[in-house]
Enzyme design. Structure first.
Site, short mmCIF file in Angstrom:
data_model
loop_
_atom_site.label_atom_id
_atom_site.label_comp_id
_atom_site.label_asym_id
_atom_site.label_seq_id
_atom_site.Cartn_x
_atom_site.Cartn_y
_atom_site.Cartn_z
N LYS A 140 -12.04 -15.37 26.37
CA LYS A 140 -10.89 -15.74 27.20
C LYS A 140 -9.75 -16.27 26.32
O LYS A 140 -9.98 -16.62 25.15
CB LYS A 140 -11.32 -16.79 28.23
CG LYS A 140 -11.80 -18.10 27.65
CD LYS A 140 -12.49 -18.95 28.72
CE LYS A 140 -13.02 -20.25 28.13
NZ LYS A 140 -13.89 -20.97 29.06
N TYR A 157 15.30 -34.76 12.77
CA TYR A 157 15.82 -35.29 14.04
C TYR A 157 15.40 -36.74 14.24
O TYR A 157 14.25 -37.09 13.99
CB TYR A 157 15.28 -34.49 15.22
CG TYR A 157 15.88 -33.12 15.40
CD1 TYR A 157 17.24 -32.95 15.60
CD2 TYR A 157 15.06 -32.00 15.40
CE1 TYR A 157 17.77 -31.69 15.78
CE2 TYR A 157 15.58 -30.72 15.60
CZ TYR A 157 16.94 -30.58 15.78
OH TYR A 157 17.47 -29.34 15.98
N CYS A 179 10.31 -29.57 14.10
CA CYS A 179 11.38 -28.91 14.86
C CYS A 179 10.82 -27.69 15.56
O CYS A 179 9.66 -27.33 15.40
CB CYS A 179 12.50 -28.48 13.93
SG CYS A 179 13.09 -29.74 12.80
N MET A 180 11.67 -27.00 16.31
CA MET A 180 11.21 -25.83 17.05
C MET A 180 10.69 -24.72 16.12
O MET A 180 9.66 -24.12 16.41
CB MET A 180 12.36 -25.28 17.91
CG MET A 180 11.93 -24.13 18.80
SD MET A 180 13.29 -23.42 19.72
CE MET A 180 13.58 -24.68 20.93
N ASP A 181 11.40 -24.49 15.01
CA ASP A 181 11.07 -23.34 14.17
C ASP A 181 10.75 -23.71 12.72
O ASP A 181 10.49 -22.84 11.92
CB ASP A 181 12.25 -22.36 14.16
CG ASP A 181 12.84 -22.17 15.55
OD1 ASP A 181 12.07 -21.72 16.42
OD2 ASP A 181 14.02 -22.50 15.76
N HIS A 216 -22.07 -24.39 34.78
CA HIS A 216 -21.40 -24.81 33.56
C HIS A 216 -21.78 -26.26 33.26
O HIS A 216 -21.67 -27.13 34.12
CB HIS A 216 -19.88 -24.68 33.75
CG HIS A 216 -19.12 -24.72 32.46
ND1 HIS A 216 -19.52 -24.04 31.32
CD2 HIS A 216 -17.97 -25.34 32.11
CE1 HIS A 216 -18.65 -24.25 30.34
NE2 HIS A 216 -17.71 -25.04 30.79
N ARG A 233 -15.84 -28.52 39.37
CA ARG A 233 -14.68 -27.66 39.11
C ARG A 233 -14.74 -26.46 40.07
O ARG A 233 -13.95 -26.37 40.99
CB ARG A 233 -14.67 -27.22 37.64
CG ARG A 233 -13.46 -26.38 37.27
CD ARG A 233 -13.34 -26.15 35.77
NE ARG A 233 -14.40 -25.30 35.23
CZ ARG A 233 -14.46 -24.93 33.95
NH1 ARG A 233 -13.54 -25.35 33.08
NH2 ARG A 233 -15.44 -24.17 33.53
N ARG A 241 -23.56 -18.50 26.69
CA ARG A 241 -22.15 -18.08 26.76
C ARG A 241 -21.40 -18.80 25.64
O ARG A 241 -21.05 -19.97 25.79
CB ARG A 241 -21.53 -18.45 28.11
CG ARG A 241 -22.21 -17.79 29.31
CD ARG A 241 -21.42 -18.05 30.59
NE ARG A 241 -21.17 -19.46 30.83
CZ ARG A 241 -21.96 -20.27 31.57
NH1 ARG A 241 -23.03 -19.80 32.16
NH2 ARG A 241 -21.64 -21.54 31.73
C1 LIG Z 1 -15.03 -21.47 28.46
C2 LIG Z 1 -16.36 -21.37 29.05
C3 LIG Z 1 -17.49 -21.16 28.23
C4 LIG Z 1 -17.41 -21.19 26.74
O1 LIG Z 1 -17.25 -22.53 26.31
P1 LIG Z 1 -17.34 -22.94 24.79
O2 LIG Z 1 -17.40 -24.40 24.80
O3 LIG Z 1 -16.11 -22.41 24.13
O4 LIG Z 1 -18.57 -22.28 24.26
C5 LIG Z 1 -18.71 -20.95 28.84
N1 LIG Z 1 -18.82 -20.95 30.19
C6 LIG Z 1 -17.76 -21.17 30.99
C7 LIG Z 1 -17.96 -21.17 32.46
C8 LIG Z 1 -16.51 -21.40 30.46
O5 LIG Z 1 -15.46 -21.63 31.26
#
Ligand SMILES: *Cc1c(COP(=O)(O)O)cnc(C)c1O
Length: 367
Positions: free
Chosen positions: A37, A262, A309-311, A161, A131, A218
């Site tokens: 992601k 700045y 700064c920005m850049d 999770h 969540r 995951r």
């Molecule tokens: C982002 C996410 C993960 C991965 O998390 P990490 O800490 O980067 O391994 C796994 N499961 C769910 C539901 C997530 O949102």
């Protein structure tokens, strides 16, 4: 030797090697699902997913449908699970691209089912993060919702999770253990559905906790060689895959008592050699690094002076020999990791790499 203005160097072979190390550490029957992601945590989702696919990875997770379609179109043929929200109006796209959608609640599941497509999906269970997901406190209602979804949609799994798995305190360990137990209890209630994908492990869970009922770890952050929490120790051989570099655009001497940048927040206590670096907060250099962070030039630490700064920003390179127009500057890489930079800011490495702006050129190291 001027390599551009500001860029990242991403070594996909490091991500693949990290993947192989974690894959080999998993217990029998558990595979790695690669979490790509947020543009693979800033590493480039298409490039990362295709490299991992070539290394044998068949299961991927993203946060939304656009990310899913992008890696599908790039050539990812395996499972792609969306962990977050997709408007139900896009059910046909989920179906057409064979993307698996997380069911966020029973209300969401019903709304999705009403669209009339047998979308691939996996039910999210809320075991304590509060969540998304069905609340597991009401086991019977939970079971009913899962069975209903299995009738109306193409339900392939359940997941939860863990929200404190990276923390090594007795309280956090007990909480994680309880989350896993609650999850397994629900999974057992619907065992007869023989759902192929039942999983509860993120990076931290997969590394430091046990569950007999997780077919996937995951893995997100650890695949990129970073840590869920700064105190964590990663397995032998795991390395960060991304370096972030820029160049010196100018060098000058700032005299005693003169100020830099700045708001004049830095005053030279004596004559200092100050380099201007061609990268700023619009590139993702956090402005809170002003007068706090550091970068590396010729292998030596150079404190950031004045406000970012920005850049552009300025760094004190006094005593670091041979700093000239075009000298490379390392923001992340040799000298400090994204986790180290995050530590200065009181945040996590995830945010550092995700914040590197699309304006920063991504370069893939050829192997
Ligand atoms: C982002 C996410 C993960 C991965 O998390 P990490 O800490 O980067 O391994 C796994 N499961 C769910 C539901 C997530 O949102």
């Amino acid at each position: 030797m001027n390599g551009g203005r500001c860029w990242t160097e991403i070594d996909l072979s490091v991500i693949c090697e990290n993947y192989r190390i974690y894959r080999d550490l998993q217990p029998e029957g558990r595979k790695v699902m690669a979490v790509v992601k947020a543009d693979a945590y800033g590493h480039g989702d298409r490039e990362t997913a295709l490299a991992l696919q070539a290394a044998g990875c068949t299961d991927f997770a993203v946060s939304n449908l656009d990310e899913a379609i992008r890696i599908r179109r790039a050539g990812v043929t395996g499972q792609i699970l969306i962990l977050g929200y997709t408007p139900v109006d896009r059910a046909e796209e989920l179906f057409r691209h064979k993307i698996t959608q997380a069911l966020l609640s029973d209300e969401y599941a019903n709304a999705l089912a009403e669209k009339g497509f047998r979308v691939l999906c996996q039910y999210a269970l809320d075991t304590g993060m509060r969540r998304i997901g069905l609340c597991v406190d009401e086991g019977e209602a939970c079971e009913r919702a899962i069975r209903e979804a299995a009738e109306k949609l193409e339900l392939t799994g359940l997941f939860t999770h863990l929200c404190a798995a990276d923390t090594d305190t007795p309280g956090a360990r007990a909480f994680t253990k309880r989350q896993i137990a609650l999850f397994e209890e629900i999974a057992a209630r619907v065992a007869d559905l023989k759902l192929p994908y039942v999983h509860c492990m993120n990076s931290a869970g997969g590394l430091w906790h046990e569950s007999k009922s997780s077919c996937f770890a995951r893995l997100g952050i650890v695949l990129y060689g970073l840590k869920p929490d700064y105190a964590n120790v990663l397995p032998e051989g795991i390395r960060p895959a991304l370096a972030w570099k820029s160049v010196v655009s100018m060098v000058k001497t700032v005299r005693t008592g003169e100020t830099v940048g700045y708001g004049r927040t830095y005053t030279a206590p004596e004559d200092r050699v100050i380099a201007t670096v061609s990268c700023g907060y619009a590139d993702g250099v956090n402005r809170l690094l002003s007068n706090r962070g550091r970068v590396f030039v010729n292998g030596k630490a150079a404190p950031i002076v004045g406000r970012v700064c920005m850049d552009q920003f300025m760094a004190d390179v006094t005593g670091i020999g041979d700093v000239l127009l075009g000298t490379p500057v390392t923001l992340i890489g040799e000298g400090q990791t994204a986790d180290d930079m995050a530590q200065v800011l009181g945040t996590i490495g995830y945010e550092i790499v995700c914040d590197i702006s699309p304006r920063v050129e991504r370069r893939y190291v050829k192997v």
